[in-house]
Design a protein around this motif. Structure first.
Motif, PDB file in Angstrom:
ATOM      1  N   SER A 153       0.800  -1.222   0.000  1.00  0.00           N
ATOM      2  CA  SER A 153       0.000   0.000   0.000  1.00  0.00           C
ATOM      3  C   SER A 153       0.841   1.283   0.000  1.00  0.00           C
ATOM      4  O   SER A 153       1.852   1.378  -0.690  1.00  0.00           O
ATOM      5  CB  SER A 153      -0.924  -0.069   1.210  1.00  0.00           C
ATOM      6  N   GLY A 154       0.414   2.270   0.772  1.00  0.00           N
ATOM      7  CA  GLY A 154       1.090   3.568   0.807  1.00  0.00           C
ATOM      8  C   GLY A 154       2.554   3.450   1.207  1.00  0.00           C
ATOM      9  O   GLY A 154       3.406   4.190   0.709  1.00  0.00           O
ATOM     10  N   ILE A 198       4.280   2.622  -2.163  1.00  0.00           N
ATOM     11  CA  ILE A 198       4.268   3.619  -3.237  1.00  0.00           C
ATOM     12  C   ILE A 198       5.037   4.886  -2.846  1.00  0.00           C
ATOM     13  O   ILE A 198       5.490   5.639  -3.706  1.00  0.00           O
ATOM     14  CB  ILE A 198       2.811   3.957  -3.659  1.00  0.00           C
ATOM     15  N   TYR A 211       1.303  -6.778  -4.786  1.00  0.00           N
ATOM     16  CA  TYR A 211       1.182  -5.321  -4.657  1.00  0.00           C
ATOM     17  C   TYR A 211      -0.292  -5.053  -4.382  1.00  0.00           C
ATOM     18  O   TYR A 211      -1.146  -5.439  -5.170  1.00  0.00           O
ATOM     19  CB  TYR A 211       1.622  -4.660  -5.965  1.00  0.00           C
ATOM     20  N   SER A 212      -0.580  -4.432  -3.244  1.00  0.00           N
ATOM     21  CA  SER A 212      -1.984  -4.328  -2.853  1.00  0.00           C
ATOM     22  C   SER A 212      -2.286  -3.053  -2.093  1.00  0.00           C
ATOM     23  O   SER A 212      -1.430  -2.505  -1.396  1.00  0.00           O
ATOM     24  CB  SER A 212      -2.368  -5.530  -1.997  1.00  0.00           C
ATOM     25  N   VAL A 213      -3.522  -2.624  -2.213  1.00  0.00           N
ATOM     26  CA  VAL A 213      -3.981  -1.422  -1.510  1.00  0.00           C
ATOM     27  C   VAL A 213      -4.201  -1.712  -0.021  1.00  0.00           C
ATOM     28  O   VAL A 213      -4.178  -0.813   0.803  1.00  0.00           O
ATOM     29  CB  VAL A 213      -5.257  -0.870  -2.194  1.00  0.00           C
ATOM     30  N   ILE A 214      -4.405  -2.995   0.289  1.00  0.00           N
ATOM     31  CA  ILE A 214      -4.632  -3.410   1.681  1.00  0.00           C
ATOM     32  C   ILE A 214      -4.234  -4.881   1.778  1.00  0.00           C
ATOM     33  O   ILE A 214      -4.417  -5.632   0.818  1.00  0.00           O
ATOM     34  CB  ILE A 214      -6.120  -3.202   2.081  1.00  0.00           C
ATOM     35  N   GLY A 229      -6.582  -7.607   6.249  1.00  0.00           N
ATOM     36  CA  GLY A 229      -7.336  -6.389   6.554  1.00  0.00           C
ATOM     37  C   GLY A 229      -8.620  -6.332   5.758  1.00  0.00           C
ATOM     38  O   GLY A 229      -9.686  -5.983   6.281  1.00  0.00           O
ATOM     39  N   CYS A 230      -8.517  -6.712   4.498  1.00  0.00           N
ATOM     40  CA  CYS A 230      -9.685  -6.723   3.615  1.00  0.00           C
ATOM     41  C   CYS A 230     -10.739  -7.695   4.138  1.00  0.00           C
ATOM     42  O   CYS A 230     -11.926  -7.372   4.224  1.00  0.00           O
ATOM     43  CB  CYS A 230      -9.236  -7.102   2.213  1.00  0.00           C
ATOM     44  N   LEU A 261      -8.769  -9.192  -4.335  1.00  0.00           N
ATOM     45  CA  LEU A 261      -7.911  -8.007  -4.495  1.00  0.00           C
ATOM     46  C   LEU A 261      -7.038  -8.082  -5.746  1.00  0.00           C
ATOM     47  O   LEU A 261      -6.474  -7.077  -6.166  1.00  0.00           O
ATOM     48  CB  LEU A 261      -7.022  -7.833  -3.258  1.00  0.00           C
TER      49      LEU A 261
END
Lengths: 323, 248
Positions: A206-207, A210, A226-229, A233-234, A252
C-alpha cells in the motif's frame, strides 16, 4: 487455506533431505553401489523438480502472498550484495533519525552509479525488531527524499526495492507526519528528471510501498504482491472473518500477473526455478538484467521527457466510464 | 435533545457543544462559494469495477441511490468572492468518501484545471482513504493525484485543502497532505492508520486522548489552522486573495 508457505514445501524438504543423504553416501561409499545410488538420486531430483514445476505454476493469490513474505526470500541488501559494486550505505533524514526499515545509498552496476533505496526486512527476531518488520516511519521516507535530491543533483538514476507490509502505523509515526512523508516521497519522485525504476521484490504494501515506488518503470518479481490493503485487513473489513484471507487475496487481484494484466506495472520478472527463496542467484541475475534493460531504455530521454513520460504513465491509471 | 432542523439552520454544527457534523457535498458548496456560481463537471464519471470485486456493484448501486451521485467526489468550477476557483468536495455518504479511479481522476482534473488556468484549487476531504474494491487501481490514484500536485506546484497556482471529518489513510497520505495550505474543521478524525490497525499498534502503549484528531495534527505541526465552519469561507477568501496573484 494455507497458513504458511512451509506447508506446501514440506514434501520438498523431505525430498531434499533424501537427496542430501544420497549425496553424502555417494561421497563415502565404495563404487559397488555407485550406479544404484546415482539412479536413486536422479529419481529423487526428478520428483523434486516435478513437484516444484507443478506446485509453483499453480500458486493462488493467497499462496503468493504468503510466499512474498517468506523469510528466506532475498531482501533489499541481498540484491545489493549480489550485483551492486562499491556500495556505500548512507544514513539519516537530517531531521530526526535514521530509519532502519528503509536503507539507501550509492552503488554501481556495470560501472554506472545509482542511488538505491529499499525497504529492509530481517530474518531473526532481533533483526526484525531492529528493522521494524520493514515498516518505515516518516524518517525512512524523508531519508529516501534526501537521496532522491542527491540523485537529481548528481544525475544518478534511482533504483527502489519495494518490500514492506505497510508503513509504520504507530503514535510516533502519526506524530511526525507519516502521511505527509509518504505523499512528499511521491511528490519528489514526480519532480525528478533522472530515470527511476522500482522493483517489487516481496510485499508491495500500500502507501508504505508507493511512497518510494512512484517510478518511471515498475517491475514485479514473479512471486511478489502489490496491494492497496493486506488480504487479512480486507477480510476483516468486508467479511469480519480473518480466515477469509484466501477469498480476500483472490478478490484483491494482488499478484504480479494481475498487475501486469491491468497495465499497472511494466514487467513481471521470473524468479529462479522454485522461487527466489530456493534459487536466489538466478533471481538476482534476472533482476539485474531487467533493471539494466529498463534503464537503458530510459537513458536516451531528456529530463523533461522523463518527467513527462512519468506523468503520462500515472495519469492514465484507473478505469472509469462516462455514462 | 438536538433537533435536526436546529442543526440544519446552523450548517450542521451543534449550537450547544460546537460539534461539527458531516455535511453533504452540495451543502458544503452552498456554504462556501458565491451564490449560484458552482458549475458541476464530470457528474457522469463512474466506476467500471475493473476487478469484478465481490459485492462491489451492489455497493455502488446503493451508494448512487443514496446520494444521487455517480461517485464520491463532487467537482466543478465556482467563484469565491468573485474569484474563479477549481473545486472538489468529498461525498462521505458515497462509500465513505473512498478514492477509487473516479475520485482519483476527478481530483486530478481539478488540480490540472487549476494548473492550466492558474486559478486556486480548493478541495474538501471527507474520506476513509483508498477504495479497497478497486485494489491496485485505487493505490495508483495516490500516485496519480500526487503527480498532479507536483504539476500544480510547478504551474505556481495555489492548492488549499480543508480536512473535514474524517480525512484518512490513502487520501491523507497523498494529495491532501501536499496542499500549500491545510485547514481542518475542529474535531475531525485525521490519521494514517485505520482504527483497527492503530488499536493493534497501540496495544499496551498509551495513546493521547486527542489521537488522530484535527487538534492532534495541529499540535504536531501537520496543519496550518483549525477553522470553525462558520469562518471557513472568510478564511478561504483571505488565503486565495493573498496567494492569488494580488501583487501582480
Amino acid at each position: 487455506m494455507a497458513k504458511t508457505w512451509r506447508e506446501w514445501e514440506r514434501p520438498l524438504i523431505e525430498l531434499e533431505e533424501g537427496i542430501a543423504k544420497l549425496r553424502s553416501m555417494q561421497a563415502e561409499e565404495a563404487s559397488t553401489k555407485a550406479t544404484e545410488i546415482e539412479e536413486q538420486l536422479q529419481r529423487l531430483e526428478r520428483s523434486r523438480d516435478n513437484y516444484i514445476r507443478v506446485k509453483y505454476s499453480r500458486l493462488g493469490p493467497w499462496e503468493r502472498t504468503l510466499l512474498s513474505r517468506a523469510e528466506n526470500r532475498p531482501y533489499t541488501l541481498d540484491y545489493v550484495g549480489a550485483f551492486v559494486d562499491d556500495w556505500v550505505e548512507l544514513h539519516g533524514d537530517r531531521r530526526h533519525a535514521d530509519d532502519k526499515a528503509i536503507v539507501g545509498g550509492l552503488g554501481s552496476i556495470d560501472e554506472k552509479s545509482y542511488v538505491i533505496v529499499g525497504h529492509q526486512k530481517a530474518r531473526d527476531l532481533k533483526g526484525r525488531q531492529y528493522r521494524n518488520f520493514g515498516m518505515a516511519k516518516p524518517e525512512g521516507y524523508r531519508k529516501a527524499i534526501r537521496l532522491f535530491d542527491l540523485a537529481e543533483r548528481f544525475k544518478l538514476p534511482v533504483i527502489s526495492f519495494i518490500d514492506t507490509p505497510a508503513a509504520d502505523p504507530g503514535l510516533e509515526s502519526e506524530s511526525r507526519g507519516i502521511s505527509e512523508a509518504i505523499a512528499a516521497g511521491m511528490f519528489k519522485m514526480f519532480s525528478l528528471g533522472v530515470p527511476t525504476v522500482a522493483l517489487v521484490i516481496g510485499e508491495g504494501g500500500s502507501g508504505g510501498a508507493i511512497g518510494i515506488g512512484a517510478s518511471s518503470r515498475v517491475l514485479m518479481l514473479e512471486n511478489s504482491v502489490y496491494s492497496v490493503i493486506p488480504p487479512e485487513g480486507c477480510a476483516a473489513i468486508l467479511w469480519r472473518d480473518p480466515t477469509a484471507n484466501d477469498r480476500a487475496a483472490s478478490a484483491l487481484k494482488l499478484t504480479a500477473q494481475s498487475a501486469l494484466e491491468f497495465g499497472l506495472v511494466d514487467e513481471v520478472i521470473p524468479e529462479g526455478f522454485g522461487g527466489a527463496h530456493r534459487n536466489p542467484q538466478d533471481t538476482f541475475d534476472n533482476a539485474r538484467d531487467a533493471l539494466l534493460r529498463h534503464f537503458a531504455d530510459l537513458a536516451t530521454l531528456s529530463p523533461d521527457q522523463i518527467r513527462r513520460q512519468r506523468y503520462e504513465k500515472y495519469r492514465r491509471m484507473g478505469v472509469t466510464s462516462e455514462s | 435533545m438536538l433537533l435536526s432542523k436546529e442543526l440544519d439552520r446552523n450548517a450542521r454544527v451543534c449550537p450547544h457543544c460546537g460539534k461539527h457534523y458531516r455535511l453533504p457535498a452540495i451543502e458544503r458548496i452552498r456554504l462556501t462559494f458565491d451564490k449560484d456560481s458552482f458549475v458541476e463537471l464530470d457528474a457522469d464519471l463512474s466506476s467500471s469495477d475493473p476487478l469484478e470485486f465481490p459485492e462491489y456493484q451492489d455497493k455502488l448501486l446503493s451508494a448512487i441511490a443514496k446520494t444521487g451521485r455517480q461517485d464520491s467526489i463532487l467537482r466543478g468550477r465556482a467563484d469565491l468572492d468573485g474569484r474563479a476557483v477549481a473545486v472538489a468536495v468529498s461525498e462521505f455518504a458515497f462509500m465513505g468518501g473512498s478514492m477509487g479511479a473516479v475520485a482519483g481522476e476527478k481530483i486530478t482534473r481539478t488540480l490540472e484545471l487549476a494548473a492550466d488556468e492558474h486559478i486556486p484549487a480548493i478541495v474538501f476531504t471527507a474520506t476513509g482513504g483508498a477504495r479497497m474494491q478497486e485494489g491496485l487501481y485505487s493505490l495508483m490514484q495516490m500516485a496519480k493525484t500526487s503527480a498532479a500536485c507536483e504539476k500544480l506546484a510547478r504551474a505556481g497556482a495555489p492548492f488549499i485543502c480543508v480536512f473535514t471529518d474524517p480525512t484518512m489513510a490513502g487520501v491523507l497520505a497523498s494529495y491532501a497532505s501536499l496542499a500549500d495550505i491545510i485547514l481542518a474543521e475542529p474535531g475531525a478524525l485525521v490519521g494514517f492508520a485505520g482504527a483497527r490497525v492503530a488499536a493493534q499498534a497501540a496495544a499496551g502503549g498509551k495513546m493521547p486522548d486527542d489521537f488522530q484528531t484535527s487538534e492532534f495534527n495541529f499540535r504536531t505541526g501537520m496543519l496550518d489552522k483549525i477553522v470553525h465552519r462558520k469562518d471557513l469561507r472568510d478564511t478561504l477568501i483571505q488565503l486565495t486573495s493573498h496567494l492569488g496573484g494580488k501583487n501582480g
